[in-house]
Motif scaffolding. Sequence first.
Motif, short mmCIF file in Angstrom:
data_model
loop_
_atom_site.label_atom_id
_atom_site.label_comp_id
_atom_site.label_asym_id
_atom_site.label_seq_id
_atom_site.Cartn_x
_atom_site.Cartn_y
_atom_site.Cartn_z
N LEU A 4 8.99 9.76 8.92
CA LEU A 4 7.95 9.80 7.90
C LEU A 4 7.91 8.43 7.23
O LEU A 4 8.94 7.96 6.72
CB LEU A 4 8.24 10.86 6.85
N VAL A 5 6.75 7.80 7.23
CA VAL A 5 6.64 6.46 6.65
C VAL A 5 5.54 6.47 5.60
O VAL A 5 4.36 6.69 5.91
CB VAL A 5 6.33 5.41 7.72
N GLU A 6 5.95 6.24 4.34
CA GLU A 6 4.98 6.21 3.24
C GLU A 6 4.42 4.81 3.05
O GLU A 6 5.09 3.81 3.35
CB GLU A 6 5.63 6.64 1.92
N SER A 7 3.23 4.75 2.51
CA SER A 7 2.61 3.48 2.14
C SER A 7 1.59 3.74 1.05
O SER A 7 1.24 4.89 0.77
CB SER A 7 1.94 2.81 3.35
N GLY A 8 1.13 2.67 0.42
CA GLY A 8 0.09 2.79 -0.58
C GLY A 8 0.53 2.68 -2.02
O GLY A 8 -0.30 2.70 -2.93
N GLY A 9 1.82 2.57 -2.24
CA GLY A 9 2.30 2.42 -3.61
C GLY A 9 1.93 1.06 -4.19
O GLY A 9 1.45 0.18 -3.48
#
Length: 127
Positions: A4-9
């Motif tokens: 799971l890879v988050e982005s957008g912060g």
Amino acid sequence: QVQLVESGGGSVQPGGSLRLSCARSGRTFALSAMAWFRQAPGTEREFVAAIGWNGGTTFYSNSVKGRFTISRDKAKNTVYLQMNSLKPEDTAVYYCAAGDAGTWYSVHARPATYKYWGQGTRVTVSS
């Protein structure tokens, strides 16, 4: 394995908006529940929102209801968290989580419901 890879912060002023993304990869076919949690310094991890991958049923914490929207794009294998009307108290590291439990609605807010976690993305709301 599941990734799971988050982005957008990032940093935003109060009242602003951000959209977080969580890209799923690996053996994702059994992941029935997706969620966002957040953790501010010195606090416990807090449930934000959850969505059923297949049916799209959503859950929200009272603190974000009406301001945040969780959604998923099956074709892109991605979950989103649209955050509007951001407040300084929304400042935290936001984590994407995934679970494969057959029944999870009644425990959707518990971190233990989710087996896989991303690395987190930081959101700062400040003037």
